[in-house]
Design a protein around this motif. Structure first.
Motif, PDB file in Angstrom:
ATOM      1  N   PHE A   1      22.734  11.134  -3.494  1.00 29.90           N
ATOM      2  CA  PHE A   1      22.076  10.257  -4.464  1.00 29.90           C
ATOM      3  C   PHE A   1      22.797   8.917  -4.571  1.00 29.90           C
ATOM      4  CE2 PHE A   1      20.202  14.266  -5.975  1.00 29.90           C
ATOM      5  CZ  PHE A   1      18.895  13.858  -6.164  1.00 29.90           C
ATOM      6  N   GLY A   2      24.126   8.924  -4.371  1.00 24.86           N
ATOM      7  CA  GLY A   2      24.863   7.672  -4.395  1.00 24.86           C
ATOM      8  C   GLY A   2      24.467   6.734  -3.278  1.00 24.86           C
ATOM      9  N   VAL A   3      24.213   7.288  -2.097  1.00 22.53           N
ATOM     10  CA  VAL A   3      23.781   6.466  -0.963  1.00 22.53           C
ATOM     11  C   VAL A   3      22.438   5.799  -1.260  1.00 22.53           C
ATOM     12  CG1 VAL A   3      22.909   6.624   1.392  1.00 22.53           C
ATOM     13  CG2 VAL A   3      25.091   7.649   0.827  1.00 22.53           C
ATOM     14  N   VAL A   4      21.491   6.585  -1.762  1.00 23.57           N
ATOM     15  CA  VAL A   4      20.174   6.028  -2.093  1.00 23.57           C
ATOM     16  C   VAL A   4      20.294   5.008  -3.216  1.00 23.57           C
ATOM     17  CG1 VAL A   4      17.846   6.588  -2.882  1.00 23.57           C
ATOM     18  CG2 VAL A   4      19.032   8.143  -1.322  1.00 23.57           C
ATOM     19  N   GLY A   5      21.137   5.295  -4.214  1.00 19.06           N
ATOM     20  CA  GLY A   5      21.311   4.370  -5.315  1.00 19.06           C
ATOM     21  C   GLY A   5      21.956   3.056  -4.895  1.00 19.06           C
ATOM     22  N   ILE A   6      22.969   3.135  -4.030  1.00 22.41           N
ATOM     23  CA  ILE A   6      23.624   1.908  -3.563  1.00 22.41           C
ATOM     24  C   ILE A   6      22.660   1.060  -2.750  1.00 22.41           C
ATOM     25  CG2 ILE A   6      25.404   1.031  -2.001  1.00 22.41           C
ATOM     26  CD1 ILE A   6      27.191   3.307  -2.927  1.00 22.41           C
ATOM     27  N   MET A   7      21.855   1.697  -1.899  1.00 19.73           N
ATOM     28  CA  MET A   7      20.881   0.942  -1.117  1.00 19.73           C
ATOM     29  C   MET A   7      19.877   0.243  -2.030  1.00 19.73           C
ATOM     30  SD  MET A   7      19.503  -0.277   1.541  1.00 19.73           S
ATOM     31  CE  MET A   7      20.582   0.417   2.786  1.00 19.73           C
ATOM     32  N   THR A   8      19.410   0.948  -3.057  1.00 19.17           N
ATOM     33  CA  THR A   8      18.458   0.340  -3.994  1.00 19.17           C
ATOM     34  C   THR A   8      19.093  -0.833  -4.737  1.00 19.17           C
ATOM     35  OG1 THR A   8      17.429   2.513  -4.296  1.00 19.17           O
ATOM     36  CG2 THR A   8      16.895   0.805  -5.909  1.00 19.17           C
ATOM     37  N   TYR A   9      20.315  -0.644  -5.222  1.00 16.90           N
ATOM     38  CA  TYR A   9      21.003  -1.714  -5.955  1.00 16.90           C
ATOM     39  C   TYR A   9      21.279  -2.905  -5.044  1.00 16.90           C
ATOM     40  CZ  TYR A   9      24.556  -4.089  -8.755  1.00 16.90           C
ATOM     41  OH  TYR A   9      25.270  -5.026  -9.460  1.00 16.90           O
TER      42      TYR A   9
ATOM     43  N   GLY B   1       4.472  -7.655   2.963  1.00 17.07           N
ATOM     44  CA  GLY B   1       3.576  -8.610   3.594  1.00 17.07           C
ATOM     45  C   GLY B   1       3.461  -9.942   2.909  1.00 17.07           C
ATOM     46  N   LYS B   2       4.477 -10.383   2.164  1.00 19.35           N
ATOM     47  CA  LYS B   2       4.417 -11.666   1.469  1.00 19.35           C
ATOM     48  C   LYS B   2       5.220 -12.763   2.167  1.00 19.35           C
ATOM     49  CE  LYS B   2       3.620  -9.686  -3.114  1.00 19.35           C
ATOM     50  NZ  LYS B   2       4.094  -9.627  -4.529  1.00 19.35           N
ATOM     51  N   HIS B   3       5.758 -12.461   3.346  1.00 15.73           N
ATOM     52  CA  HIS B   3       6.498 -13.435   4.142  1.00 15.73           C
ATOM     53  C   HIS B   3       7.687 -14.027   3.379  1.00 15.73           C
ATOM     54  CE1 HIS B   3       3.394 -13.537   7.320  1.00 15.73           C
ATOM     55  NE2 HIS B   3       2.535 -13.433   6.307  1.00 15.73           N
ATOM     56  N   ASP B   4       8.300 -13.223   2.536  1.00 18.42           N
ATOM     57  CA  ASP B   4       9.476 -13.686   1.798  1.00 18.42           C
ATOM     58  C   ASP B   4      10.724 -12.885   2.150  1.00 18.42           C
ATOM     59  OD1 ASP B   4       8.705 -11.333   0.686  1.00 18.42           O
ATOM     60  OD2 ASP B   4       8.650 -12.040  -1.398  1.00 18.42           O
ATOM     61  N   GLY B   5      10.652 -12.103   3.228  1.00 20.40           N
ATOM     62  CA  GLY B   5      11.797 -11.306   3.650  1.00 20.40           C
ATOM     63  C   GLY B   5      11.929  -9.987   2.936  1.00 20.40           C
ATOM     64  N   GLY B   6      10.977  -9.639   2.085  1.00 22.17           N
ATOM     65  CA  GLY B   6      11.088  -8.393   1.334  1.00 22.17           C
ATOM     66  C   GLY B   6      10.556  -7.172   2.059  1.00 22.17           C
ATOM     67  N   THR B   7       9.780  -7.391   3.126  1.00 21.32           N
ATOM     68  CA  THR B   7       9.202  -6.235   3.834  1.00 21.32           C
ATOM     69  C   THR B   7      10.273  -5.389   4.491  1.00 21.32           C
ATOM     70  OG1 THR B   7       7.221  -7.554   4.256  1.00 21.32           O
ATOM     71  CG2 THR B   7       7.480  -5.537   5.526  1.00 21.32           C
ATOM     72  N   ILE B   8      11.302  -6.043   5.022  1.00 21.01           N
ATOM     73  CA  ILE B   8      12.351  -5.294   5.717  1.00 21.01           C
ATOM     74  C   ILE B   8      13.151  -4.414   4.759  1.00 21.01           C
ATOM     75  CG2 ILE B   8      14.171  -7.030   5.494  1.00 21.01           C
ATOM     76  CD1 ILE B   8      14.919  -6.456   8.395  1.00 21.01           C
ATOM     77  N   SER B   9      13.073  -4.721   3.458  1.00 25.50           N
ATOM     78  CA  SER B   9      13.767  -3.881   2.480  1.00 25.50           C
ATOM     79  C   SER B   9      13.209  -2.462   2.486  1.00 25.50           C
ATOM     80  CB  SER B   9      13.642  -4.487   1.083  1.00 25.50           C
ATOM     81  OG  SER B   9      14.190  -5.789   1.037  1.00 25.50           O
ATOM     82  N   TYR B  10      11.893  -2.333   2.674  1.00 20.68           N
ATOM     83  CA  TYR B  10      11.284  -1.003   2.754  1.00 20.68           C
ATOM     84  C   TYR B  10      11.802  -0.236   3.958  1.00 20.68           C
ATOM     85  CZ  TYR B  10       7.923  -2.125  -0.909  1.00 20.68           C
ATOM     86  OH  TYR B  10       7.341  -2.446  -2.110  1.00 20.68           O
ATOM     87  N   HIS B  11      12.083  -0.955   5.037  1.00 20.43           N
ATOM     88  CA  HIS B  11      12.604  -0.295   6.242  1.00 20.43           C
ATOM     89  C   HIS B  11      13.946   0.372   5.952  1.00 20.43           C
ATOM     90  CE1 HIS B  11      13.946   0.349  10.342  1.00 20.43           C
ATOM     91  NE2 HIS B  11      15.009  -0.401  10.101  1.00 20.43           N
ATOM     92  N   ALA B  12      14.861  -0.378   5.348  1.00 18.73           N
ATOM     93  CA  ALA B  12      16.189   0.176   5.068  1.00 18.73           C
ATOM     94  C   ALA B  12      16.121   1.302   4.042  1.00 18.73           C
ATOM     95  CB  ALA B  12      17.117  -0.935   4.578  1.00 18.73           C
ATOM     96  N   PHE B  13      15.336   1.106   2.998  1.00 18.67           N
ATOM     97  CA  PHE B  13      15.259   2.108   1.935  1.00 18.67           C
ATOM     98  C   PHE B  13      14.583   3.388   2.416  1.00 18.67           C
ATOM     99  CE2 PHE B  13      12.977   4.061  -1.621  1.00 18.67           C
ATOM    100  CZ  PHE B  13      14.044   4.338  -2.472  1.00 18.67           C
TER     101      PHE B  13
END
Length: 284
Positions: free
Chosen positions: A21-29, A42-54
């Motif tokens: 749970f700490g790993v998932v929490g650190i990634m989210t934070y 899909g907003k072209h602001d660099g946020g889509t790749i966040s879903y990839h890591a999470f």
């Protein structure tokens, strides 16, 4: 009781859950605090790749490890039904597949948004290999464990084949678990190199990435140990004196047992042996 007689299963299980749970929490934070765009699709602001890591952290590592723990934990809770353990294992792995597919879709979309279509880094190669082999592993397992049972195909394979397949399935499961952890670790290292400009100053995002890596390795090691550890040896309750007493009594019982058995056999033989005609006449 000596310290080495204490069963470490439950303390290690708690450590595995805290680290997972700490790993998932650190990634989210990390994404919410230090990633531009945070979670956006899909907003072209660099946020889509966040879903990839999470999604890959949640699916390919955390849920993968939890699915592995669904075999020893219910057994420790005296839930002996191996069928339901396999059902829970399969459902958890199916959730991991769904999250992994979303994570793959996110990285392809992020590459398209940024105008980059190449996969040349070590992280890309290890990650793609892990994902493809993971999908193959689950597809083959669903065929042999689910479809072959419901459609009556298991009779064509035989029990010996299924035993060997289960052994291979378990082995490659550990291999894929290690590959998934390696993929996430190289991915975090690449993220820090790209999104943290002052890396040499050791800022907070870099330290969080280091903690993320250490906790993920701890999670992988503990989960692997809990699912492969040998059974705990039972403590011997008898003392040396009791052993000697039991041994003497055992020898006495061994010495008396043949005589008792011979007597029973003689009695049985006497009862079951038919009398001859002359003997019968004499007895009359």
């Amino acid at each position: 009781m000596a310290w080495w007689d204490i069963d470490p299963f439950w303390p290690l299980l708690i450590i595995s859950q805290l680290s997972g749970f700490g790993v998932v929490g650190i990634m989210t934070y990390w994404i919410m605090e230090y990633k531009k765009g945070q979670f956006s699709w899909g907003k072209h602001d660099g946020g889509t790749i966040s879903y990839h890591a999470f999604m890959f952290t949640l699916g390919m590592v955390f849920l993968f490890g939890e699915a592995m723990l669904l075999f020893p934990v219910p057994k420790r809770l005296h839930l002996r039904s191996h069928f339901w353990r396999k059902v829970m294992h399969g459902c958890t792995q199916s959730m991991a597949i769904i999250f992994s597919i979303v994570g793959l879709k996110a990285i392809f979309l992020a590459k398209k948004e940024g105008g980059h279509h190449e996969f040349y880094s070590i992280h890309s190669w290890v990650g793609m290999a892990s994902a493809m082999l993971f999908f193959l592993q689950q597809g083959v397992a669903i065929f042999f464990y689910v479809f072959s049972k419901f459609f009556g195909l298991s009779k064509f394979f035989g029990p010996r084949f299924m035993i060997r397949f289960t052994s291979m399935h378990t082995f490659f499961g550990y291999v894929l678990f290690a590959m998934a952890i390696a993929s996430c670790l190289t991915g975090m290292d690449r993220w820090i190199a790209i999104f943290v400009p002052d890396y040499s100053l050791r800022p907070t995002p870099t330290l969080l990435g280091d903690i993320y890596a250490l906790m993920m390795m701890l999670y992988g090691v503990v989960v692997t140990y809990l699912t492969t550890r040998p059974p705990t040896l039972k403590k011997k309750k008898s003392t040396h004196h009791k052993k000697l007493a039991n041994g003497d009594r055992g020898e006495e019982e061994k010495g008396l047992q043949p005589e008792k058995e011979d007597k029973q056999l003689n009695d049985n033989d006497h009862e079951l042996t038919p009398m001859k005609k002359g003997d019968a006449e004499n007895n009359i």
